[in-house]
Design a protein around this motif. Structure first.
Motif, short mmCIF file in Angstrom:
data_model
loop_
_atom_site.label_atom_id
_atom_site.label_comp_id
_atom_site.label_asym_id
_atom_site.label_seq_id
_atom_site.Cartn_x
_atom_site.Cartn_y
_atom_site.Cartn_z
N SER A 205 0.83 -1.20 0.00
CA SER A 205 0.00 0.00 0.00
C SER A 205 0.87 1.26 0.00
CB SER A 205 -0.91 -0.02 1.23
OG SER A 205 -1.65 1.16 1.33
N ASN A 206 1.93 1.26 0.80
CA ASN A 206 2.83 2.42 0.83
C ASN A 206 3.52 2.61 -0.51
OD1 ASN A 206 2.19 3.01 3.48
ND2 ASN A 206 3.95 1.94 4.34
N GLY A 207 3.89 1.50 -1.16
CA GLY A 207 4.51 1.60 -2.49
C GLY A 207 3.56 2.20 -3.51
N ILE A 208 2.31 1.77 -3.49
CA ILE A 208 1.32 2.34 -4.42
C ILE A 208 1.11 3.81 -4.12
CG2 ILE A 208 -1.14 2.31 -4.99
CD1 ILE A 208 -1.06 -0.70 -4.87
N GLU A 209 1.00 4.15 -2.83
CA GLU A 209 0.79 5.54 -2.46
C GLU A 209 1.97 6.41 -2.93
OE1 GLU A 209 -0.02 8.28 1.52
OE2 GLU A 209 0.38 6.14 1.73
N THR A 210 3.18 5.90 -2.78
CA THR A 210 4.37 6.65 -3.22
C THR A 210 4.34 6.84 -4.73
OG1 THR A 210 5.67 5.81 -1.38
CG2 THR A 210 6.90 6.62 -3.29
N ARG A 211 4.02 5.78 -5.48
CA ARG A 211 3.96 5.90 -6.94
C ARG A 211 2.89 6.88 -7.37
NH1 ARG A 211 3.68 -0.19 -8.62
NH2 ARG A 211 2.30 0.72 -10.15
N ILE A 212 1.73 6.84 -6.73
CA ILE A 212 0.66 7.79 -7.07
C ILE A 212 1.11 9.22 -6.74
CG2 ILE A 212 -1.66 8.56 -6.42
CD1 ILE A 212 -2.40 5.57 -6.19
N ASN A 213 1.71 9.41 -5.57
CA ASN A 213 2.18 10.75 -5.20
C ASN A 213 3.22 11.26 -6.19
OD1 ASN A 213 0.49 10.94 -3.00
ND2 ASN A 213 2.02 10.25 -1.53
N ASN A 214 4.15 10.39 -6.60
CA ASN A 214 5.18 10.79 -7.57
C ASN A 214 4.55 11.16 -8.91
OD1 ASN A 214 7.11 10.35 -5.63
ND2 ASN A 214 7.79 8.39 -6.46
N GLN A 215 3.59 10.35 -9.36
CA GLN A 215 2.93 10.64 -10.64
C GLN A 215 2.14 11.95 -10.55
OE1 GLN A 215 3.03 9.05 -13.67
NE2 GLN A 215 4.71 7.90 -12.77
N MET A 216 1.48 12.17 -9.42
CA MET A 216 0.72 13.42 -9.26
C MET A 216 1.66 14.62 -9.23
SD MET A 216 -2.42 12.78 -9.48
CE MET A 216 -3.14 14.32 -8.97
N ALA A 217 2.80 14.49 -8.56
CA ALA A 217 3.77 15.59 -8.53
C ALA A 217 4.28 15.88 -9.94
CB ALA A 217 4.93 15.25 -7.60
N GLU A 218 4.58 14.82 -10.70
CA GLU A 218 5.03 15.02 -12.07
C GLU A 218 3.93 15.66 -12.91
OE1 GLU A 218 6.45 12.34 -15.89
OE2 GLU A 218 6.62 11.49 -13.89
N PHE A 219 2.71 15.20 -12.72
CA PHE A 219 1.57 15.78 -13.44
C PHE A 219 1.42 17.26 -13.10
CE2 PHE A 219 -3.01 16.82 -13.40
CZ PHE A 219 -3.25 16.76 -14.77
N GLN A 220 1.57 17.62 -11.82
CA GLN A 220 1.45 19.02 -11.42
C GLN A 220 2.52 19.88 -12.09
OE1 GLN A 220 1.52 18.56 -7.14
NE2 GLN A 220 -0.67 18.96 -7.01
#
Length: 188
Positions: free
Chosen positions: A78-93
């Motif tokens: 779950s932490n790995g998925i959360e990290t990947r989502i956060n990284n993708q969202m930061a890149e998207f921003q």
């Protein structure tokens, strides 16, 4: 966290039943209630002293340990998925900020102007020896590889569009009706 299994208590519903039953007082059955109480107490003592420790050890050593290990793996996943989502969202921003940014080379207004209404500067058109356009640059879009049929009609072209550092490429070909009208433009 280990689990503690309490011993069977000497309270309801496990309280000893009454062995003062008047109906048995004048018969050989008068010892039955006392013996049943003794059997029940011996069973409770056996469970509390011999079985309870084994059951507690099994539950804590096998079941609880297995559940804790599974929960740790679920948490890591779950932490790995959360990290990947956060990284993708930061890149998207970042990409969205660059796309929408004022004076950005690929801002919304610049992209709209280049793709839909933007003018073409004379120096951004390259011609072949026959005077036909072979390349046109329009902001972030480059139309190149323009080819012609023997009769002078356009046979096809390639288009490259660069937005946010990513280049998208497409190529098209033309087919014509017998009277020289465009019948279809096909992406190849």
């Amino acid at each position: 966290m280990p689990l503690t299994i309490p011993p069977i208590p000497n309270a309801a519903p496990f309280v000893a039943f009454s062995d003062n039953v008047g109906i048995f007082s004048n018969s050989k059955a008068r010892e039955i209630p006392a013996r049943l109480n003794a059997i029940a107490q011996a069973l409770k003592d056996h469970i509390n002293t011999l079985w309870l420790g084994t059951a507690t050890s099994f539950i804590n050593g096998t079941v609880i340990a297995g559940l804790n290990a599974a929960l740790a793996k679920i948490e890591t996943f779950s932490n790995g998925i959360e990290t990947r989502i956060n990284n993708q969202m930061a890149e998207f921003q970042v990409n969205l900020a660059n796309y929408l940014g004022t004076n950005a080379g690929y801002s919304v207004s610049a992209a709209n102007a280049a793709l839909f209404t933007g003018g073409i500067v004379a120096g951004d058109i390259v011609y072949d020896v026959a005077g036909r356009a072979v390349s046109i640059r329009q902001g972030p879009r480059l139309i190149n590889g323009i080819t012609y049929n023997d009769d002078g009609t356009m046979a096809g072209y390639a288009e490259k569009l660069t937005l946010g550092g990513i280049t998208y490429t497409r190529a098209y070909s033309f087919t014509y009706t017998p009277d020289g009208q465009i019948a279809a433009i096909t992406e190849v």
